[in-house]
Design a protein around this motif. Structure first.
Motif, short mmCIF file in Angstrom:
data_model
loop_
_atom_site.label_atom_id
_atom_site.label_comp_id
_atom_site.label_asym_id
_atom_site.label_seq_id
_atom_site.Cartn_x
_atom_site.Cartn_y
_atom_site.Cartn_z
N LEU A 7 0.80 -1.22 0.00
CA LEU A 7 0.00 0.00 0.00
C LEU A 7 0.83 1.27 0.00
O LEU A 7 0.35 2.33 -0.38
CB LEU A 7 -0.94 -0.01 1.22
CG LEU A 7 -2.04 -1.08 1.20
CD1 LEU A 7 -2.84 -1.03 2.49
CD2 LEU A 7 -2.96 -0.89 0.00
N GLU A 8 2.09 1.16 0.42
CA GLU A 8 2.96 2.33 0.44
C GLU A 8 3.77 2.45 -0.84
O GLU A 8 4.67 3.29 -0.95
CB GLU A 8 3.91 2.24 1.65
CG GLU A 8 3.16 2.26 2.99
CD GLU A 8 4.09 2.07 4.17
OE1 GLU A 8 5.28 1.74 3.93
OE2 GLU A 8 3.66 2.25 5.31
N GLY A 9 3.47 1.61 -1.83
CA GLY A 9 4.17 1.69 -3.10
C GLY A 9 5.54 1.06 -3.09
O GLY A 9 6.36 1.32 -3.98
N LYS A 10 5.81 0.19 -2.11
CA LYS A 10 7.12 -0.44 -2.01
C LYS A 10 7.06 -1.88 -2.52
O LYS A 10 6.01 -2.53 -2.42
CB LYS A 10 7.61 -0.44 -0.56
CG LYS A 10 7.83 0.96 0.01
CD LYS A 10 8.30 0.88 1.46
CE LYS A 10 8.51 2.27 2.04
NZ LYS A 10 8.96 2.19 3.47
N ASP A 11 8.14 -2.37 -3.04
CA ASP A 11 8.21 -3.75 -3.49
C ASP A 11 8.12 -4.69 -2.30
O ASP A 11 8.88 -4.57 -1.33
CB ASP A 11 9.52 -3.97 -4.24
CG ASP A 11 9.66 -5.39 -4.74
OD1 ASP A 11 10.16 -6.22 -3.97
OD2 ASP A 11 9.26 -5.67 -5.88
N LYS A 12 7.19 -5.64 -2.35
CA LYS A 12 6.95 -6.48 -1.19
C LYS A 12 8.12 -7.40 -0.87
O LYS A 12 8.35 -7.75 0.29
CB LYS A 12 5.67 -7.31 -1.39
CG LYS A 12 4.40 -6.52 -1.18
CD LYS A 12 3.19 -7.43 -1.13
CE LYS A 12 1.93 -6.64 -0.80
NZ LYS A 12 0.74 -7.51 -0.73
N VAL A 13 8.85 -7.84 -1.88
CA VAL A 13 10.02 -8.67 -1.62
C VAL A 13 11.07 -7.88 -0.85
O VAL A 13 11.63 -8.35 0.15
CB VAL A 13 10.61 -9.22 -2.93
CG1 VAL A 13 11.89 -9.99 -2.67
CG2 VAL A 13 9.60 -10.11 -3.64
N GLU A 14 11.32 -6.66 -1.30
CA GLU A 14 12.29 -5.81 -0.61
C GLU A 14 11.84 -5.51 0.81
O GLU A 14 12.65 -5.50 1.75
CB GLU A 14 12.49 -4.51 -1.39
CG GLU A 14 13.15 -4.69 -2.75
CD GLU A 14 13.31 -3.39 -3.49
OE1 GLU A 14 12.88 -2.34 -2.95
OE2 GLU A 14 13.85 -3.41 -4.61
N VAL A 15 10.54 -5.27 0.97
CA VAL A 15 10.02 -4.98 2.32
C VAL A 15 10.19 -6.18 3.23
O VAL A 15 10.61 -6.04 4.40
CB VAL A 15 8.53 -4.58 2.24
CG1 VAL A 15 7.91 -4.54 3.63
CG2 VAL A 15 8.38 -3.23 1.56
#
Length: 302
Positions: A7-15
């Motif tokens: 939801l914050e526009g970040k890549d989920k793998v990186e997160v």
């Protein structure tokens, strides 16, 4: 390339990798052993194992032998993930069909509990799967997309305790109470992380790095990173778990595929009925087959 965006526009793998790296800082002493990965062999746990590898953190993986997992799954783990430690949970006191130090199995657990496991009374999960990892920061592949129950009782970090112990954490505004005597992290800030650092050694503390992934994202990751997974998924299985699990919807199919396990359940049900009669307890069934019919059809006999 993977295009999993939160939801914050970040890549989920990186997160997910960032989450693993960030919480690894809790282990500041050289004596600490790193993460404890609760490994089931399912699609979510193989993803978590790969993410731990990508994060470059120290961990050890543990598979709890339940006695009712599909044999294909057990062979898969031994072949593709030989570093995973295969472990039993053991009885701590003597009983009718076991003694202290014997492995806990479904076959001695049912007579001990005097009833089959049900959707409401899931004693088998606690006894067979959830043991282990105390005093360690445990990683699991739990995801909100799996069920509304997971959504209500699991967060990025879940800490298991009792309501009295949890109240101070809840009062801080960084955690909320779950229905199952735990708290989940709602504000991921330094104060909350310090609280986790202070309590993880004495309470069960779980990190769920892919808590916000959906099924498509899990499979996309598996394909992109060529992560080995159990071929039962290719044969129509949607989930991999205990054969005959009352939380599943395919008990009849599973018992057709694994008749030896069905017979083992029937023997355990017969022992359960025998003990109930010996103790003068109410018995709703005459035979193991009666129990099986009730168990599968979810219809209590009058």
């Amino acid at each position: 390339m993977i295009h999993q965006i939160n939801l914050e526009g970040k890549d989920k793998v990186e997160v997910a990798i960032e989450r693993i790296k960030d919480f690894a800082t809790i282990f500041k002493s050289e004596a600490d052993r790193g993460y404890y990965l609760a490994f089931s062999g399912g699609k979510d746990s193989v993803v978590c194992k790969k993410l731990l590898d990508l994060a470059g953190v120290k961990y050890d993986a543990h598979y709890r032998i339940t006695s009712v997992d599909p044999p294909e799954l057990v062979r898969f783990i031994k072949t593709e993930y030989p570093d995973v430690k295969m472990e039993h949970t053991y009885w701590e006191k003597d009983g009718r069909f076991h003694k202290a130090g014997d492995p806990i199995t479904m076959w001695n657990l049912i007579p001990e509990k005097l009833m089959p496991p049900t959707q409401i009374v899931r004693y088998c999960c606690e006894a067979l799967k959830e043991d282990g990892g105390d005093g360690r920061l445990t990683v699991t592949g739990v995801r909100w997309a799996e069920s509304s129950n997971r959504k209500a009782n699991q967060g990025l970090v879940t800490i298991i305790g009792n309501k009295k112990e949890n109240q101070e954490m809840i009062d801080s505004g960084n955690f909320q109470q779950t229905r199952k005597s735990g708290v989940i992290l709602v504000n991921d800030n330094d104060e909350a992380r310090n609280t986790i650092e202070q309590c993880y050694r004495r309470r069960k503390t779980i990190l769920n790095p892919i808590i916000d992934w959906d099924d498509d994202e899990v499979w996309e990751f598996i394909r992109e990173y060529k992560v080995p997974y159990c071929n039962l998924y290719d044969n129509g299985f949607k989930r991999l778990g205990c054969i005959g699990c009352p939380m599943g919807t395919a008990q009849k199919k599973e018992f057709e595929l694994y008749p030896k396990y069905k017979n083992a359940y029937l023997r355990a049900f017969e022992r359960m009925i025998q003990i109930r009669k010996e103790r003068g307890l109410e018995v709703a069934w005459e035979t193991g087959e009666d129990v099986m019919e009730w168990w599968i059809n979810k219809e209590q006999k009058k």
